[in-house]
Design an enzyme around this catalytic site. Structure first.
Site, PDB file in Angstrom:
ATOM      1  N   SER A 103      -0.043   5.870  -1.618  1.00  0.00           N
ATOM      2  CA  SER A 103       1.421   6.792  -0.805  1.00  0.00           C
ATOM      3  C   SER A 103       0.517   7.529   0.405  1.00  0.00           C
ATOM      4  CB  SER A 103       2.399   7.416  -1.862  1.00  0.00           C
ATOM      5  OG  SER A 103       3.380   7.592  -0.964  1.00  0.00           O
ATOM      6  N   ASP A 141       6.212  -3.392  -2.323  1.00  0.00           N
ATOM      7  CA  ASP A 141       5.996  -2.172  -1.446  1.00  0.00           C
ATOM      8  C   ASP A 141       6.374  -1.685  -0.437  1.00  0.00           C
ATOM      9  OD1 ASP A 141       5.153   0.428  -2.204  1.00  0.00           O
ATOM     10  OD2 ASP A 141       3.302   0.378  -2.489  1.00  0.00           O
ATOM     11  N   HIS A 168       5.859  -0.035  -5.557  1.00  0.00           N
ATOM     12  CA  HIS A 168       5.438   1.701  -5.223  1.00  0.00           C
ATOM     13  C   HIS A 168       4.110   2.373  -6.173  1.00  0.00           C
ATOM     14  CE1 HIS A 168       3.783   3.778  -2.062  1.00  0.00           C
ATOM     15  NE2 HIS A 168       4.176   5.248  -2.637  1.00  0.00           N
TER      16      HIS A 168
END
Length: 479
Positions: free
Chosen positions: A297, A361, A454
């Site tokens: 991320s 994602d 994610h």
């Protein structure tokens, strides 16, 4: 106005053009004026090298970004409190086995209370995937596949507290723990960036891993970095996402000088400079030592921007020893010019960069790659579908997240991911079993497709179950 002019003068010293958002200086009246006026000079919350912005969509995006940041600043304490309560409750249930045992223990006065800084306390994100062991079937001799699997586990561990990380590195991975650090953000005037170092050393290899922490769901500071659409254009490099650069250690008003001086305001060091100096010290111990940089991320964005500043400073030793960069669910970090610059520099220094994306994602599809934001991905993209089948792709399907045409296929895919969460332990083994916490997250993913994709669980699974062929040069992949 004098302070603003002074700031602009300083900014021009390291950036040929820029657009800096300052939510702390936002006034309600100015906020709505930007939607109807192209004049940026009189907007204290926008510091731009351009005096006007004629494009309405650009002004609308500035509006959204600044409002989101202001909201996050305002809700910092409630978000932090809520996150702490959820984490404490989940750990309380876990350490007492389940809700019914907890109630029984409370009645008997024998309830076990979790300690937030202990090695057994697991973060919000850590509760999605509690696996601690590395995959024994993936060996150091497997090259990039091994580094990818180790990098993702390190990226997952980076969300945990210092004691947990030290325990997992030493006791479970049998590696050397080199420290966990908090880093200062000059613009938010607090420590917002975290990472840890480990050393994977044996007779045939000696690799240091630098793992950046990503965005935690209740961390308003990290979300501000994500939503901050400020950008700086560095000479010959291109435009770079300002929020990520600030988190990496961009110095207020002076940018990226080779060195930095301590001051009374900073309570922690700046990330880039401390990492650089620590790596130099570690690499000087042996000519055989190399290192890799990784993150999930936001952590992935910081991981790839770290070598960008090394290029900017021409740090030859660190560039020679950089084995690779491995990112997971990484957002876009710069424009097309910056992407080409990075691809050329990575190729010149023979640094391998793998950008791993799982399924739908949403984070790798942000910020937008369109005519308004101009953000572009670069490097080798390894895409994995819901079966964890991987392939190298030049561009993601549905490259921008919000798309009406792709909403239904994404929801259908989310249904199959939820079904898979009940069956994967039978098809792949008990170590792939998903818990209730992640299943709730997958149910949310039915409504907001791309959110559950994610999760760290899917990225760990991708590195373990995916084919090793994706790491080979195209000419070496078997037909």
């Amino acid at each position: 106005m004098e302070d603003q002019a002074e700031t602009r003068a300083c900014d021009k010293g390291f950036s040929c053009s820029y657009m800096i958002l300052k939510p702390e200086e936002l006034k309600f009246v100015d906020l709505f004026r930007i939607l109807f006026s192209s004049n940026l000079e009189d907007r204290k919350f926008v510091n731009s090298s351009a005096e006007t912005e004629e494009n309405f969509r650009h002004r609308w995006l500035i509006f959204i970004s600044i409002v989101a940041q202001k909201f996050l600043i305002f809700t910092f304490k409630p978000m932090s409190w809520m996150g702490s309560v959820i984490e404490m409750w989940v750990n309380l249930l876990s350490i007492n086995q389940n809700f019914f045992v907890l109630m029984l223990n409370l009645v008997r006065g024998k309830a076990v209370m979790p300690e937030k800084n202990s090695a057994t306390f697991i973060s919000f994100i850590g509760n999605f995937d509690k696996r601690m062991k590395l995959d024994n079937d993936i060996k150091p001799g497997d090259g990039c596949r091994y580094y990818s699997a180790l990098s993702m586990m390190a990226s997952k561990a980076s969300y945990e507290n210092r004691a947990y990380i030290e325990t997992i590195v030493k006791d479970h991975w049998k590696m050397e723990y080199l420290g966990f650090y908090d880093y200062w953000n000059d613009y938010q005037e607090k420590a917002t960036t975290q990472l840890f170092f480990l050393r994977d050393k044996s007779d045939d290899h000696d690799t240091i891993v630098v793992a950046f922490r990503g965005t935690e769901p209740y961390d308003a500071d990290a979300w501000c970095s994500d939503f901050d659409l400020s950008w700086y254009e560095l000479p010959e490099m291109g435009k770079i996402h300002g929020g990520f650069m600030k988190a990496l250690g961009l110095q207020k008003n002076v940018g990226w000088p080779m060195e930095y001086k301590e001051n009374e305001i900073r309570k922690e060091p700046l990330a880039y400079y401390h990492i650089r100096d620590k790596l130099k010290a570690l690499l000087s111990e042996s000519e055989k030592t190399k290192y890799i940089v990784t993150g999930h991320s936001l952590g992935g964005a910081l991981a790839i921007l770290f070598p960008a500043i090394l290029f900017f400073h021409e740090e030859k030793l660190l560039l020679q020893r950089l084995e690779g960069v491995y990112t997971y669910g990484q957002p876009r970090v710069g424009d097309e010019k910056f992407g080409k610059y990075m691809e050329n520099k990575l190729k010149e220094h023979k640094i391998r960069y793998f950008r791993v994306v799982y399924g739908n994602d949403m984070v790798p599809r942000l910020p937008y790659d369109d005519m308004d934001l101009l953000f572009k991905h670069f490097g080798t993209c390894l895409y994995y579908n819901r079966h964890y089948q991987g392939k190298v792709v030049p561009e993601l399907l549905n490259k921008n997240y919000f798309s009406a045409l792709s909403a239904i296929p994404m929801m259908i895919n989310a249904v199959f991911e939820l079904i898979r969460s009940f069956t994967i332990c039978f098809s792949k083994g008990p170590e792939y079993k998903e818990g209730r916490f992640l299943r709730v997250f997958r149910i949310i993913g039915l409504v907001i497709p791309g959110v559950s994709a994610h999760s760290t669980q899917d990225y760990v699974n991708s590195t373990r179950l995916g084919s090793p062929d994706v790491f080979l040069p195209p000419q070496e992949i078997a037909p």
